[in-house]
Design a protein around this motif. Sequence first.
Motif, PDB file in Angstrom:
ATOM      1  N   SER A  13      -5.907  -0.467   5.879  1.00 29.92           N
ATOM      2  CA  SER A  13      -4.836  -1.178   5.169  1.00 29.92           C
ATOM      3  C   SER A  13      -3.641  -1.487   6.057  1.00 29.92           C
ATOM      4  CB  SER A  13      -4.340  -0.458   3.911  1.00 29.92           C
ATOM      5  OG  SER A  13      -3.285   0.437   4.204  1.00 29.92           O
ATOM      6  N   ASN A  16       2.874   0.047   4.728  1.00 31.90           N
ATOM      7  CA  ASN A  16       4.151   0.099   5.449  1.00 31.90           C
ATOM      8  C   ASN A  16       4.197   1.221   6.472  1.00 31.90           C
ATOM      9  OD1 ASN A  16       5.794  -2.021   4.471  1.00 31.90           O
ATOM     10  ND2 ASN A  16       5.839  -0.973   2.491  1.00 31.90           N
ATOM     11  N   ARG A  40      -7.339  -5.555   2.359  1.00 34.04           N
ATOM     12  CA  ARG A  40      -8.075  -6.223   1.281  1.00 34.04           C
ATOM     13  C   ARG A  40      -8.015  -7.733   1.495  1.00 34.04           C
ATOM     14  NH1 ARG A  40      -4.606  -3.929  -3.551  1.00 34.04           N
ATOM     15  NH2 ARG A  40      -3.062  -4.478  -1.970  1.00 34.04           N
ATOM     16  N   ARG A  44      -4.061 -11.162   6.001  1.00 29.03           N
ATOM     17  CA  ARG A  44      -3.026 -10.151   6.253  1.00 29.03           C
ATOM     18  C   ARG A  44      -3.447  -9.252   7.420  1.00 29.03           C
ATOM     19  NH1 ARG A  44      -1.595  -9.098   1.059  1.00 29.03           N
ATOM     20  NH2 ARG A  44      -3.100  -7.439   0.718  1.00 29.03           N
ATOM     21  N   LEU A  77      -3.815   4.767   2.455  1.00 33.34           N
ATOM     22  CA  LEU A  77      -3.937   4.042   1.186  1.00 33.34           C
ATOM     23  C   LEU A  77      -3.100   4.745   0.121  1.00 33.34           C
ATOM     24  CD1 LEU A  77      -7.771   3.342   1.428  1.00 33.34           C
ATOM     25  CD2 LEU A  77      -5.922   1.644   1.519  1.00 33.34           C
ATOM     26  N   ASN A  79      -2.227   7.033  -3.044  1.00 28.51           N
ATOM     27  CA  ASN A  79      -2.751   8.396  -3.172  1.00 28.51           C
ATOM     28  C   ASN A  79      -4.104   8.502  -3.894  1.00 28.51           C
ATOM     29  OD1 ASN A  79      -0.432   9.072  -1.854  1.00 28.51           O
ATOM     30  ND2 ASN A  79       0.688   9.714  -3.684  1.00 28.51           N
ATOM     31  N   HIS A  82      -7.099   8.143  -1.512  1.00 25.42           N
ATOM     32  CA  HIS A  82      -7.260   9.006  -0.325  1.00 25.42           C
ATOM     33  C   HIS A  82      -8.657   9.621  -0.281  1.00 25.42           C
ATOM     34  CE1 HIS A  82      -2.651   9.636   0.388  1.00 25.42           C
ATOM     35  NE2 HIS A  82      -3.054   8.408   0.623  1.00 25.42           N
ATOM     36  N   PRO A 101      -0.265  13.035  -0.289  1.00 23.87           N
ATOM     37  CA  PRO A 101      -1.088  14.214  -0.510  1.00 23.87           C
ATOM     38  C   PRO A 101      -2.560  13.843  -0.343  1.00 23.87           C
ATOM     39  CG  PRO A 101      -0.458  13.265  -2.617  1.00 23.87           C
ATOM     40  CD  PRO A 101       0.219  12.453  -1.558  1.00 23.87           C
ATOM     41  N   ALA A 126      -2.015  14.467   6.707  1.00 20.00           N
ATOM     42  CA  ALA A 126      -1.036  14.045   7.729  1.00 20.00           C
ATOM     43  C   ALA A 126       0.382  14.574   7.483  1.00 20.00           C
ATOM     44  CB  ALA A 126      -1.033  12.521   7.821  1.00 20.00           C
ATOM     45  N   VAL A 167       4.250   1.784  -4.769  1.00 21.75           N
ATOM     46  CA  VAL A 167       3.196   2.755  -5.112  1.00 21.75           C
ATOM     47  C   VAL A 167       3.785   4.062  -5.662  1.00 21.75           C
ATOM     48  CG1 VAL A 167       1.404   1.880  -3.561  1.00 21.75           C
ATOM     49  CG2 VAL A 167       3.075   3.518  -2.674  1.00 21.75           C
ATOM     50  N   TYR A 291       4.736  11.271  14.829  1.00 26.26           N
ATOM     51  CA  TYR A 291       3.459  10.633  14.467  1.00 26.26           C
ATOM     52  C   TYR A 291       2.531  10.566  15.682  1.00 26.26           C
ATOM     53  CZ  TYR A 291       6.039   9.330  10.291  1.00 26.26           C
ATOM     54  OH  TYR A 291       6.794   9.367   9.136  1.00 26.26           O
TER      55      TYR A 291
END
Length: 340
Positions: A13, A16, A40, A44, A77, A79, A82, A101, A126, A167, A291
């Motif tokens: 995906s 952001n 999707r 994009r 993605l 939650n 996941h 989570p 993560a 989300v 990260y």
Amino acid sequence: MTETRKTVWGVLSTANIAVNQVIPALQKSERLVVGAIASRDEDRATAVARRLGIARAYGDYDALLDDPEIDIVYNPLPNHLHVPWTLRALEAGKHVLCEKPLALSAAEATTLIETSKRTGKNVREAFMIRDHPQWLRARELVQGGALGEVRAIHVSFCYDNRDPANVRNQLDIGGGALFDIGCYAVAVGRFIFACEPERVVAEVDRDPDFGTDRLTSAIMVFPGGRRLVFTCATQLVRSQDVQIIGTTGRVSIAVPFNQSPDREARLLMDDGTVLKGGDPAVETFGPVDQYLLQAEAFSELCVSGSVDPYGLQDAVRNMSVIDALWSSEETRGWADVRQD
Ligand SMILES: NC(=O)c1ccc[n+]([C@@H]2O[C@H](COP(=O)([O-])OP(=O)(O)OC[C@H]3O[C@@H](n4cnc5c(N)ncnc54)[C@H](OP(=O)(O)O)[C@@H]3O)[C@@H](O)[C@H]2O)c1
């Protein structure tokens, strides 16, 4: 001397967090490469790939999982997706770094264990803070006794986001404060105390339109009566704070969760001096990208085949605490945390 091959990452995906934080972090590494991104929407994916210099773009997630060059999938993605997409990635023979989570419940997280074992592929939730030197140092101070006996941790993590399309404000896809940021408080308690909480109590305020928890406060009680108290909120001023309080000292982490990769991190230590007008002792850490550290640590683990201290069992335990917090909301009382 043989050079170790770079691990190749694929991103599920154009989230952001992926586009703005994680992919730029991965691209700083000498040890891994972002080989593909999927969306999707093919246009994009192509636009993001072009902008970020990613070799391959796919118009659906399965196509990325079918890419034989991908070793590790990053799953940011929403939650509720996941576990389903982590399962598919495991079945496709990929390791998975999955956003927090990991699941919507411990039971759902547990469904990944068999597939991970059978395929021999790792899954890590993560929680990038666990790789940041400021947190490793805070834990070292606690475990080394520098604060005396640590009996309380206070955490607050808040932002203000009322966008119905976000989300975080959609109940049916795993929105709300506890899943989004309260999960960090849970992880912090388990990381610093290095054990599991026994029971919890939560007070939850839900948004009347979204149905999501917009303000959740809770107490988690660890063995020996030690406790972590936290507040997380989606409609309060953007702020974050962590205090670790011992019998002889207190450490506060200035920017505990969203520490910028360009700024120095700071731990403030106080033994009561501040109340007498003195200054806290300050320990600083040069800028690092948490990260990037997270990705390199996970990549190395996948290559070496060693056991992950933050593997699925850890994620299931974190989710068990969240389950208990929801149960406390329902019963309006204390809830025991299921131990494995
Ligand atoms: N570790 C951290 O610091 C951190 C920070 C922020 C967020 N996160 C986690 O990262 C995940 C994503 O958060 P985000 O804020 O980046 O979300 P986001 O921008 O909304 O991205 C989610 C992406 O998932 C895809 N998607 C697939 N099905 C979807 C659906 N039904 N509804 C919405 N999007 C759908 C979309 O990408 P395509 O259209 O391209 O397929 C979308 O861009 C969450 O699990 C969050 O907890 C972690």
